[in-house]
Write an enzyme that holds these catalytic residues in place. Structure first.
Site, PDB file in Angstrom:
ATOM      1  N   ASN A  13       0.864  -1.187   0.000  1.00 54.46           N
ATOM      2  CA  ASN A  13       0.000   0.000   0.000  1.00 54.46           C
ATOM      3  C   ASN A  13       0.899   1.235   0.000  1.00 54.46           C
ATOM      4  OD1 ASN A  13      -1.851   2.017   0.457  1.00 54.46           O
ATOM      5  ND2 ASN A  13      -2.364   1.367   2.553  1.00 54.46           N
ATOM      6  N   LYS A  15       0.023   4.298  -0.332  1.00 56.95           N
ATOM      7  CA  LYS A  15      -0.611   5.499   0.257  1.00 56.95           C
ATOM      8  C   LYS A  15      -0.346   6.716  -0.644  1.00 56.95           C
ATOM      9  CE  LYS A  15      -0.109   3.258   4.680  1.00 56.95           C
ATOM     10  NZ  LYS A  15      -0.088   3.376   6.122  1.00 56.95           N
ATOM     11  N   HIS A 109      -9.629   1.402   4.566  1.00 61.63           N
ATOM     12  CA  HIS A 109      -8.354   1.527   5.275  1.00 61.63           C
ATOM     13  C   HIS A 109      -8.558   2.457   6.469  1.00 61.63           C
ATOM     14  CE1 HIS A 109      -4.256   2.620   6.243  1.00 61.63           C
ATOM     15  NE2 HIS A 109      -3.903   1.503   5.631  1.00 61.63           N
ATOM     16  N   GLU A 111      -6.916   4.792   7.589  1.00 64.46           N
ATOM     17  CA  GLU A 111      -6.681   6.221   7.329  1.00 64.46           C
ATOM     18  C   GLU A 111      -7.900   6.852   6.650  1.00 64.46           C
ATOM     19  OE1 GLU A 111      -2.934   5.659   5.354  1.00 64.46           O
ATOM     20  OE2 GLU A 111      -2.085   5.011   7.268  1.00 64.46           O
ATOM     21  N   GLU A 183      -5.692  -4.921  10.180  1.00 61.77           N
ATOM     22  CA  GLU A 183      -4.669  -3.901  10.394  1.00 61.77           C
ATOM     23  C   GLU A 183      -4.945  -3.168  11.700  1.00 61.77           C
ATOM     24  OE1 GLU A 183      -2.621  -2.722   6.484  1.00 61.77           O
ATOM     25  OE2 GLU A 183      -4.331  -1.401   6.747  1.00 61.77           O
ATOM     26  N   GLY A 189       2.342   2.096  10.676  1.00 57.38           N
ATOM     27  CA  GLY A 189       3.331   3.167  10.578  1.00 57.38           C
ATOM     28  C   GLY A 189       4.019   3.501  11.892  1.00 57.38           C
ATOM     29  N   SER A 229       3.145  -2.203  10.119  1.00 51.60           N
ATOM     30  CA  SER A 229       4.591  -2.257  10.337  1.00 51.60           C
ATOM     31  C   SER A 229       5.235  -3.592   9.971  1.00 51.60           C
ATOM     32  CB  SER A 229       4.930  -1.885  11.788  1.00 51.60           C
ATOM     33  OG  SER A 229       4.547  -0.550  12.039  1.00 51.60           O
TER      34      SER A 229
HETATM   35  P1  PGA Z   1       2.729   0.191   7.425  1.00 44.12           P
HETATM   36  O1  PGA Z   1       1.280   0.446   6.734  1.00 44.12           O
HETATM   37  O2  PGA Z   1       3.231  -1.124   6.894  1.00 44.12           O
HETATM   38  O3  PGA Z   1       3.571   1.342   7.002  1.00 44.12           O
HETATM   39  O4  PGA Z   1       2.496   0.133   8.911  1.00 44.12           O
HETATM   40  C1  PGA Z   1       0.382  -0.603   6.526  1.00 44.12           C
HETATM   41  C2  PGA Z   1      -0.923  -0.071   5.990  1.00 44.12           C
HETATM   42  O5  PGA Z   1      -1.378   0.983   6.455  1.00 44.12           O
HETATM   43  O6  PGA Z   1      -1.545  -0.681   5.094  1.00 44.12           O
END
Ligand code: PGA
Length: 274
Positions: A13, A15, A109, A111, A183, A189, A229
């Site tokens: 992803n 983003k 997601h 976010e 997630e 992150g 992460s």
């Molecule tokens: P990350 O993001 O691996 O940077 O923690 C995962 C995601 O939000 O899909």
């Protein structure tokens, strides 16, 4: 050895990262990597599937580069509107991306939930519409840190999934066209990966939940990816868990070498299935 009956999914992803130049550079660098025979075979046999969820600007170019790549990477979008067209300023619809060969999307997601106020109801409306339009979807679910600390993890997961399971269209597409991504918001992150045991507990819960609400077959056909992460250091151990079918990877998918390592680990895990 844990069997991987659904194969292994290595989904990146991106983003709001990687404009056109960086995208070109990513694929260019990836193309110079020599692919071992194990990975090549795993890709050819469909045991490992790599995908990248990119921004709308680079979508068409990334799709062409992904298709051409020896790793046959699928390219998907990170979000779509539920309507096919109309007065929705700033939005992009399913038919628009279908026209350029895209039929895979992320939905819900955290976010999108957190910063763009997407509710369970809206996400499920999108899921229904896009599944009907022939998309494969990756539905993201997961609890916040506060929810985990209050002991509400499983209640949050059931609420998020149940919202969609109420739809017969959604239930009918639980044949591999719906993928779930667990997630935990506190792991995204932050560098704090859920432990393999924590992730497995949530994945098992989601699979059992589908089995109870729909059928055993539906639960067995639904790949469940872990996200939060994930790095080359943590992926192996996560993939050893019986209900973890792959990863939805943010930060570690941005660099070609690290994404490549994750794909290689996916191939190794898929081979364990023998
Ligand atoms: P990350 O993001 O691996 O940077 O923690 C995962 C995601 O939000 O899909």
């Amino acid at each position: 050895m844990t069997p991987k009956p659904r194969g292994v999914y290595v989904y990146g992803n991106w983003k709001m990262n990687h404009g056109m130049g960086e995208t070109e550079h990513f694929f260019q660098e990836l193309s110079t990597t020599s692919i071992g025979s194990h990975l090549k075979e795993a890709i050819e046999e469909g045991r490992v599937q790599g995908a990248l969820f990119v921004n709308f600007i680079t979508l068409e170019r990334a799709r062409a580069l992904g298709e051409k790549s020896a790793l046959t990477l699928t390219v998907g979008v990170q979000n779509l509107h539920f309507e096919k067209k109309g007065a929705f300023t700033g939005e992009i619809s399913g038919p628009m991306v279908k026209e350029i060969g895209i039929d895979l999307t992320l939905l819900g997601h955290s976010e999108r939930r957190q910063y763009f106020s997407e509710t369970d109801e809206l996400i499920c409306k999108k899921a229904e519409s896009l599944l009907t339009q022939g998309f494969r979807i990756v539905l993201c679910v997961g609890e916040t840190r506060a929810e985990r600390e209050r002991g509400e993890t499983l209640a949050v997961l059931s609420r998020q999934l149940d919202a969609c399971l109420a739809s017969s269209v959604f239930r009918e597409h639980l044949d591999g066209r719906v993928l779930l991504a667990y997630e935990p918001v506190w792991a995204i992150g932050t560098g704090l990966t859920a432990s393999p045991a924590q992730a497995q507990e949530a994945h098992r819960f989601l699979r059992d939940f589908i089995q109870t609400r729909v059928t055993e077959t539906a639960s067995q056909h639904t790949p469940i990816l872990y996200g939060g992460s994930v790095t080359a250091e943590t992926f192996d151990e996560l993939l050893e868990q019986p209900d973890i079918d792959g990863g939805l990877i943010g930060g570690a998918s941005l660099k070609p070498q690290s994404f490549f390592s994750l794909l290689t680990q996916g191939a190794k895990a898929s081979r364990r299935a023998g």
